[in-house]
Design an enzyme around this catalytic site. Structure first.
Site, PDB file in Angstrom:
ATOM      1  N   ARG A  41     -13.556  76.402 106.720  1.00  0.00           N
ATOM      2  CA  ARG A  41     -13.777  75.294 107.652  1.00  0.00           C
ATOM      3  C   ARG A  41     -14.726  75.668 108.785  1.00  0.00           C
ATOM      4  O   ARG A  41     -15.422  74.811 109.334  1.00  0.00           O
ATOM      5  CB  ARG A  41     -12.434  74.822 108.223  1.00  0.00           C
ATOM      6  CG  ARG A  41     -12.498  73.516 109.031  1.00  0.00           C
ATOM      7  CD  ARG A  41     -11.107  72.997 109.346  1.00  0.00           C
ATOM      8  NE  ARG A  41     -11.123  71.710 110.026  1.00  0.00           N
ATOM      9  CZ  ARG A  41     -10.897  71.551 111.314  1.00  0.00           C
ATOM     10  NH1 ARG A  41     -10.600  72.601 112.073  1.00  0.00           N
ATOM     11  NH2 ARG A  41     -10.935  70.352 111.869  1.00  0.00           N
ATOM     12  N   ILE A  67     -15.029  66.171 112.793  1.00  0.00           N
ATOM     13  CA  ILE A  67     -14.443  66.756 111.593  1.00  0.00           C
ATOM     14  C   ILE A  67     -12.940  66.524 111.726  1.00  0.00           C
ATOM     15  O   ILE A  67     -12.342  66.828 112.770  1.00  0.00           O
ATOM     16  CB  ILE A  67     -14.794  68.252 111.445  1.00  0.00           C
ATOM     17  CG1 ILE A  67     -14.141  68.826 110.161  1.00  0.00           C
ATOM     18  CG2 ILE A  67     -14.413  69.073 112.659  1.00  0.00           C
ATOM     19  CD1 ILE A  67     -14.606  70.245 109.827  1.00  0.00           C
ATOM     20  N   SER A  68     -12.349  65.928 110.721  1.00  0.00           N
ATOM     21  CA  SER A  68     -10.949  65.510 110.822  1.00  0.00           C
ATOM     22  C   SER A  68     -10.004  66.687 110.997  1.00  0.00           C
ATOM     23  O   SER A  68     -10.279  67.814 110.584  1.00  0.00           O
ATOM     24  CB  SER A  68     -10.542  64.722 109.569  1.00  0.00           C
ATOM     25  OG  SER A  68     -11.232  63.500 109.498  1.00  0.00           O
ATOM     26  N   GLN A  69      -8.882  66.402 111.615  1.00  0.00           N
ATOM     27  CA  GLN A  69      -7.803  67.372 111.754  1.00  0.00           C
ATOM     28  C   GLN A  69      -7.367  67.838 110.361  1.00  0.00           C
ATOM     29  O   GLN A  69      -7.222  67.012 109.450  1.00  0.00           O
ATOM     30  CB  GLN A  69      -6.643  66.701 112.474  1.00  0.00           C
ATOM     31  CG  GLN A  69      -5.436  67.575 112.718  1.00  0.00           C
ATOM     32  CD  GLN A  69      -4.330  66.788 113.414  1.00  0.00           C
ATOM     33  OE1 GLN A  69      -4.453  65.583 113.635  1.00  0.00           O
ATOM     34  NE2 GLN A  69      -3.257  67.462 113.755  1.00  0.00           N
TER      35      GLN A  69
END
Length: 218
Positions: A41, A67-69
């Site tokens: 990530r 950027i999503s959790q």
């Protein structure tokens, strides 16, 4: 965006810790957890912010997007019940992190992004990382009908309603996962196409996504 990709024991260890956090939060699909444990990530962050990459938080990536959790990514992915070979449409490529998780699960991913800057970044970065989805630039709120039908469709932005045009792009037995609500909070919704004209809708937990923008959205 950092193109100096380094993935050493520190980052790998941080991913293992992230996987355990997600497991404790209720993510039970071991294939999804393995994918989270494999996708680096921090490659989606500027090197200055690599220390933030394995916290269970969303993070800005420019153009008003995030950027999503990791929990959100794992939650949506788990709802899709991905099987190797599934043809999956992703609405909102964003950083490309969710795309990589789907690819790790063996999906054939068609991903569409409306923001040119994000699109131009992901079409370079993902192949450099070894990931090869089908990239498209355009209005994802209408789906991608020219390549339909899809076994699964995932929407990574909050919509005011479930676009009927997307439902028509599902195979019978296919699954759509989409956050639906207002511009502040949304309910995660799963829609299963049970027949040619029949759908089953299930409302789940509350989340907060950036808005889905387009002809069939905001």
């Amino acid at each position: 965006m950092a193109y100096k990709f380094v993935d050493n024991y520190r980052e790998k260890g941080a991913r293992k810790q992230l996987v355990e956090i997600l497991r404790k939060r209720g993510i039970a699909d071991e294939a999804v957890l393995r994918a989270v444990g494999k996708v680096p990530r921090h490659f989606f962050f500027d090197e200055t912010f690599w220390t933030q990459a394995y916290k269970d938080i969303a993070f800005p990536i420019g153009d008003g997007q995030t950027i999503s959790q990791p929990y959100t990514v794992a939650y949506q992915t788990e709802l899709l019940h991905i099987r190797p070979g599934d043809k999956v449409l992703e609405i909102g490529t964003g950083s490309g992190y969710q795309t990589c998780i789907l690819l790790e699960l063996g999906a054939d991913v068609f991903t569409i992004e409306r923001q040119p800057n994000l699109y131009n970044r992901t079409v370079k970065v993902l192949p450099y990382m070894g990931y090869q989805p089908h990239f498209f630039l355009g209005d994802g709120s209408r789906g991608l009908p020219q390549y339909a039908p899809y076994h699964k469709i995932i929407v990574t932005a909050g919509a005011p309603f479930v676009p009927e045009i997307m439902l028509k792009q599902l195979t019978v037995g296919g699954i759509l996962v989409i956050p639906v609500g207002n511009e502040n909070t949304q309910k995660m919704v799963t829609v299963i196409r049970t027949g040619e004209h029949d759908f089953e809708k299930i409302e789940l937990d509350t989340f907060r996504f950036v808005p889905l923008v387009g002809d069939q959205a905001w």
